[in-house]
Design a protein around this motif. Structure first.
Motif, PDB file in Angstrom:
ATOM      1  N   ILE A 516     -20.746  33.389  60.443  1.00 14.81           N
ATOM      2  CA  ILE A 516     -20.901  32.854  61.797  1.00 14.81           C
ATOM      3  C   ILE A 516     -20.482  31.387  61.838  1.00 14.81           C
ATOM      4  N   LEU A 517     -20.866  30.628  60.821  1.00 16.72           N
ATOM      5  CA  LEU A 517     -20.461  29.218  60.769  1.00 16.72           C
ATOM      6  C   LEU A 517     -18.947  29.059  60.820  1.00 16.72           C
ATOM      7  N   ILE A 535     -16.449  27.078  52.950  1.00 16.10           N
ATOM      8  CA  ILE A 535     -16.873  28.473  53.135  1.00 16.10           C
ATOM      9  C   ILE A 535     -15.826  29.423  52.557  1.00 16.10           C
ATOM     10  N   LEU A 536     -14.557  29.150  52.853  1.00 18.23           N
ATOM     11  CA  LEU A 536     -13.484  29.991  52.316  1.00 18.23           C
ATOM     12  C   LEU A 536     -13.464  29.941  50.788  1.00 18.23           C
ATOM     13  N   LEU A 560     -14.385  37.812  54.913  1.00 16.67           N
ATOM     14  CA  LEU A 560     -13.059  37.193  54.911  1.00 16.67           C
ATOM     15  C   LEU A 560     -12.131  37.896  55.892  1.00 16.67           C
ATOM     16  N   PHE A 561     -12.265  39.221  55.996  1.00 14.79           N
ATOM     17  CA  PHE A 561     -11.443  39.957  56.952  1.00 14.79           C
ATOM     18  C   PHE A 561     -11.775  39.527  58.383  1.00 14.79           C
ATOM     19  N   HIS A 562     -13.066  39.420  58.721  1.00 12.72           N
ATOM     20  CA  HIS A 562     -13.458  39.008  60.069  1.00 12.72           C
ATOM     21  C   HIS A 562     -12.975  37.590  60.381  1.00 12.72           C
ATOM     22  N   ILE A 563     -13.120  36.698  59.426  1.00 13.50           N
ATOM     23  CA  ILE A 563     -12.672  35.319  59.644  1.00 13.50           C
ATOM     24  C   ILE A 563     -11.162  35.290  59.857  1.00 13.50           C
ATOM     25  N   GLY A 564     -10.426  36.008  59.015  1.00 12.40           N
ATOM     26  CA  GLY A 564      -8.977  36.030  59.150  1.00 12.40           C
ATOM     27  C   GLY A 564      -8.529  36.615  60.471  1.00 12.40           C
TER      28      GLY A 564
END
Length: 1141
Positions: A516-517, A535-536, A560-564
């Motif tokens: 979320i951050l 975070i990454l 990582l998928f959601h962030i990407g």
């Protein structure tokens, strides 16, 4: 005169007491048509009806008036002048005093009121006159249901279309409406009554006006209906549902603020009801009423409402799903509960309406402060008491809603509650600065309660930022200042050490919080760039180092998928660039490095997931993937590296099964796909000079699949590029002389195909299989001859390529003759008439029928004329795929092919051929080989089944609708005839096997129409197929067909007739040892049979009850469960029969 006679006949038909409703409707339609076509005037109709309208006989008078009224409804689009309308209004309003004719009066007035201005409508004064007559003469509740419904419809139309006119009636109108709806019970009438109250509020909108004096009276009438408890019988004539009634009553309650002193206390009282529907209704009504009544009126109830909402959420909120599915991204995932959803929706609406008051109530609440002040005691989730867990979850949900609702509410909870939590845990600004500079918590210093509430607050805040046009607020500053604290707090629970592995709950909290951050909107970016990159880095360190922690690793990859996926929406942003640098590039680096312990299979999984975050990332991944595949292929060819072989196979499978489907769905990367396919062909051409490049068949299979899927994704233009490249490699890097191969006769023994040639040929077939119909195939004649000469060697992809070609080639026509295009007819001529010559060193020659010396065509192979059983089997297999291509497109040649297979099934003749060299048989005479004949039976499975590897929509096959149904209809009579006349056990078993393949893959609806003929043969199939373990899947398919017959009504008659043999056949399968689904389905079929008429199945109950107990001890639970149901069903038959006796 003719029209007058017709009119008289229609009138008499309608008015007659013996007339049926259908005759009356026909008469009305006929009269209406006469008027609409100007064959009859309305005045003429009234004159014709004069004696009926004024009759002293009440029945005749009422029917005459109703006839005129019904005709008016049928000519609603017919223009009428104002004088005519006024006259009709006067007539019908006066008829309201005639209680025996009231229905006609209501229908007539309603028809007139509904008319539109373009065709002539009622004036305001006439509408008022109708309303006055209605109020004066009608006692609505003394009428029948249909007449009451007409009354309510009339009132509703008057209020909607002539509001100004009827509003002047004031007290008389309101009192009359109250009297009309009081004590109404019919659902359809109530629906209209509630609408009328809502309309009444719109006519008298002044909160201190006329309606205010009647508010208590109207509320007293409506109150008994709340909450709606709808007991109208299901399947009745009414189409009104409970939700419809509840919604209209809600609109009536909320229609005017004058109801507020009565409605809100009622709703708050009902909120404590034990009936869930009443709770949900109360919450919905409160939400809608609060909007309509306004913040000033609701403010005095705010404290009471807040207290009720908090208790409701605390009571009905279920346990959160603290799993690592990470869905939803924002906040915690809770079980869906209607009460909680409505309670939180009401809370959100109240915060929007009266933000400062509600926020103060929330922040100052005793329970909220108890949780915040004691946050340090909630260190471990399992040690928190059940009561305090519920309170923590409820407060968390409330804070989530508060944070997501508005900028002021988000600012308030961050400024007050988040800051206080930080202070209570000792995370001061000084600590925050220290952590910003590299400090980190130990896992013991961070507790669950703090992280849990932070996730709820951050989730709500992120959703607010995503949906709100105004992005900035105090919460941004607070979040920015504490971002390092939060990063380290969430990251610390994910720490892995020699003595500690994070629990699943810690993994969820840590990964969810960091996710979320990292996913705040870019316009706000409330966390520093360095924190986002940290975070990454944290996630990537888990991917590289903690691969043995499966839950942690999988959760991190999903995050990582959601962030990407999120940052790719802003591809030129700092976040997107950081993601490509720290994630995408790092993943590609992992792929090429061998000094990292991360297993290669996990590297590939991470590679595919990260690639599917967006097209830019996918292109980067694809470029790296291409390089890795080419490099590993070179290692395989040059150095025979087993490791490179395994690596290449995994990469190719990833490309085929994951990346290519994603590319095909999202588009935009076709150029790369073409480039990749061409590069694979170049690599194949360059490396094929080395010895035995395809010894490991797994690599060739992976290359063929990748090539096939790549070509299938491409357009015609791109496919032309690939096929030209493939053909050039086939021509220049193999020993196949495609120019010579066209010269007849062909010599099968001439080509001793090397592994190199075989590999290139099979790779070429994978291109051919996936081509579109309009793609040009170079030297198609030569390729067809090449495929024919290699087909008997058992290369199934060659057969599939031939099937694909005959499926997609155009048929002969005048246009094709003029264009010179290669046609299907030419291809079939080559396939079926090309003669092949055999070398005497490895093939025996036979001259028989159409064969000329040692020359034979493909069908001769299938019929065993070479006396080489392997060649016969290979030829039958090849012909089945050619037949499938023709069957899909509906070509007549399929009949000849099926006849060849059928001949193989029924032929028990002997061959006088000498044995082939090396045969183990020494008899001079030799029977047809059973293996080849079994292959002919299995050819019907190839014909009817849905193939995954070729001849499907994905690979652009031409598929004619209903082809399976047509094939079934053509083959069933043949099979049934041959089976009934077969005197050989082997031929019969093979025919039954072929029959089983056809019926298993035919749509059930077609089979049901022939069920009587098919059931006995189907049961013979079941008996035959139990003998060989390899037939278990065919057996299961047949059972599914039988199950469909038992459960569909169309098959019941045939099932009843054959109940005895069906049950006997199923009993033999309940302990079938080789497949659980067979046992389970057989028992389910027995349960279905128990529903048949008792007279047919009662004599068989003892057989079933004798065998079923054995199944109660089956090793599989699903079988045991079905056995229990079966025993109960058949035992109840016995007991019910005893009771009848």
């Amino acid at each position: 005169m003719a029209e007058t006679a017709q009119l008289t006949r229609h009138i008499e038909s309608y008015v007659a007491s013996s007339s049926t409703p259908s005759h009356q409707a026909a008469s009305l339609d006929a009269i209406g048509l006469l008027i609409k076509t100007n064959a009859l005037t309305l005045e003429a109709l009234v004159i014709g009806l004069d004696m009926y309208l004024t009759s002293t006989d009440a029945v005749i008078r009422s029917r005459g008036i109703l006839l005129l009224a019904e005709v008016l409804t049928r000519i609603h689009s017919k223009y009428l002048n104002s004088e005519t309308i006024h006259s009709l209004v006067v007539f019908f309003k006066e008829r309201m005093a005639d209680w025996q004719a009231v229905r006609g009066a209501l229908v007539g007035c309603l028809a007139l009121i509904k008319r539109k201005s373009v065709v002539g409508m009622v004036t305001g004064s006439d509408a008022k006159a109708i309303a006055q007559s209605f109020l004066l003469h009608l006692q609505v509740q003394s009428l029948g249901q249909y007449d009451r419904k007409l009354c309510f419809e009339l009132i509703e139309c008057l209020l909607q279309h002539h509001a100004d006119a009827v509003a002047s009636l004031e007290e008389d109108l309101v009192f009359g409406i109250c009297e009309a709806i009081d004590a109404e019970k019919d659902p359809e009438c109530l629906l209209l009554a509630f609408h009328i109250v809502e309309s009444l509020a719109h006519i008298y909108p002044d909160p201190s006006g006329l309606l205010a004096s009647f508010a208590k009276d109207i509320f007293d009438i409506l109150e008994p209906y709340y909450p709606i408890h709808f007991t109208h019988p299901t399947g009745g004539e009414t189409h009104v549902q409970r939700d419809d009634l509840s919604r209209t009553l809600m609109h009536a309650f909320s229609s005017t603020p004058v109801f507020e002193p009565f409605v809100i206390p009622l709703l708050l009282e009902k909120l404590s009801s034990s009936l869930l529907s009443a709770k949900i209704d109360s919450l919905q009504y409160l939400r809608v009423c609060s909007v309509k009544y306004g913040s000033e009126r609701i403010a005095k109830y705010a404290k009471t409402i807040w207290s009720s909402l908090k208790d409701t959420v605390n009571t009905y909120l279920g346990e959160p799903d603290l799993s690592f599915t990470l869905a939803p991204i924002d906040g915690i995932d809770f079980p869906k509960n209607g009460v909680v959803i409505e309670a939180l929706s009401l809370l959100q609406e109240l915060i929007v309406q009266n933000s400062s008051q509600l926020i103060s109530l929330i922040i100052d609440d005793e329970d909220v402060n108890f949780i915040i002040n004691n946050i340090s005691s909630y260190e471990i989730y399992d040690t928190i008491s059940a009561q305090e867990k519920k309170k923590l979850h409820a407060i968390g949900r409330i804070l989530y809603i508060t944070a997501k609702t508005s900028i002021p509410s988000c600012n308030a909870v961050f400024q007050s509650l988040l800051s206080r939590m930080m202070d209570n845990l000792g995370y001061s600004a000084i600590n925050a600065d220290g952590l910003q500079n590299g400090g980190i918590f130990t896992s013991q210093t961070v507790n669950f309660g703090f992280l849990y509430l932070c996730i709820e607050l951050l989730g709500g805040c992120r959703e607010l930022v995503t949906l709100s046009e105004e992005k900035h607020g105090t919460y941004c500053t607070i979040l920015h200042s504490f971002s390092a604290v939060l990063f380290n707090a969430f990251g610390s629970v994910l720490a892995v050490s020699a003595g500690r592995c994070p629990r699943d709950l810690d993994i969820y909290i840590g990964v969810k919080g960091l996710l979320i951050l990292a996913m705040f909107h870019l316009d706000v970016f409330p966390i520093p760039k360095s924190t986002f990159e940290n975070i990454l880095k944290k996630f990537m360190s888990i991917i590289i180092e903690d691969f043995d922690k499966t839950v942690l690793w999988n959760s991190t990859l999903k995050a990582l998928f959601h962030i990407g996926s999120f940052v790719q929406n802003f591809s030129d942003s700092e976040k997107a660039m950081s993601y490509r640098r720290f994630v995408v590039d790092k993943i590609m680096e992992l792929l090429l490095r061998d000094d990292i312990a991360l297993p290669f299979s996990l590297k590939v999984e991470a590679l595919s997931d990260i690639g599917m975050t967006g097209m830019k990332n996918m292109l980067t991944i694809l470029q790296g993937l291409e390089g890795a595949i080419i490099a590993n292929l070179s290692e395989v060819y040059v150095h025979k590296s087993l490791k490179s072989f395994e690596t290449a196979v995994q990469l190719l499978e990833c490309y085929s099964c994951k990346l290519l489907p994603w590319i095909h769905e999202n588009g935009g990367a076709e150029n790369f796909v073409v480039q990749f396919a061409v590069e694979i062909w170049s690599q194949a051409g360059n490396c094929m000079d080395f010895n035995s490049p395809f010894e490991e068949k797994g690599l060739l299979d992976a290359m063929m699949t990748a090539m096939k899927v790549s070509v299938g994704c491409c357009s015609v233009e791109s496919q032309n590029v690939i096929i030209q490249k493939a053909y050039s490699i086939l021509l220049s890097h193999t020993n196949f002389q495609l120019n010579e191969v066209e010269r007849l006769p062909l010599t099968l023994g001439k080509y001793d195909i090397s592994l190199r040639d075989e590999g290139i040929l099979l790779l070429f077939t994978s291109v051919t299989i996936a081509l579109r119909p309009k793609t040009h195939i170079p030297n198609i004649r030569g390729l067809l001859h090449l495929f024919i000469i290699t087909l008997p060697r058992g290369f199934v992809p060659v057969a599939q390529a031939l099937g694909s070609m005959v499926n997609k080639l155009i048929s002969k026509s005048n246009d094709t003759e003029n264009s010179g295009e290669f046609t299907l007819e030419e291809a079939l001529d080559i396939i079926f008439n090309t003669k092949i010559q055999f070398s005497s060193t490895n093939m025996l020659q036979r001259c028989n029928g159409s064969s000329n010396g040692s020359e034979m065509v493909l069908t001769d192979f299938c019929l065993g004329m070479t006396n080489d059983r392997l060649l016969q089997t290979n030829a039958i297999c090849g012909l089945s795929w050619i037949g499938k291509g023709l069957l899909l497109r509906g070509h007549e040649k399929i009949k000849d092919i099926t006849m060849i297979f059928t001949e193989c099934l029924i032929s028990d003749r002997k061959s006088s051929l000498p044995l082939i060299e090396g045969s183990h048989e020494n008899t001079e005479e030799q029977k047809w080989d059973p293996l080849a004949r079994k292959c002919a039976a299995d050819a019907f499975h190839v014909l009817m089944s849905d193939a995954e590897v070729c001849l499907n929509r994905k690979f652009h096959a031409s598929i004619r609708p209903l082809y399976k149904q047509r094939f079934f209809s053509s083959m069933m009579p043949i099979f049934l005839h041959l089976i009934s006349r077969s005197d050989s056990s082997l031929s019969r078993s093979l025919l039954l096997r072929a029959f089983a393949h056809v019926i298993s893959d035919t749509p059930l609806i077609v089979i049901l129409s022939e069920a009587k003929k098919l059931i006995p043969v189907l049961l013979d199939c079941l008996s035959i197929l139990t003998e060989d373990i390899q037939d278990k899947d065919i057996l299961y398919g047949l059972l599914l067909v039988l199950s469909g017959m038992l459960t569909e009504k169309n098959g019941q008659e045939a099932v009843i007739e054959n109940a005895h043999i069906i049950i006997n056949g199923l009993i033999k399968l309940v302990d079938y040892p080789h497949k659980t689904l067979v046992r389970e389905t057989a028992i389910q079929c027995l349960v279905a049979l128990s529903e048949l008429p008792h007279v047919r199945i009662y004599p068989l109950r003892t057989q079933v009850l004798r065998v079923i107990p054995k199944c109660l001890d089956d090793t599989k639970r699903s079988v045991r469960n079905e056995a229990v149901k079966c025993r109960q069903a058949w035992a109840s038959i016995a007991s019910s029969r005893s009771l009848q006796l």
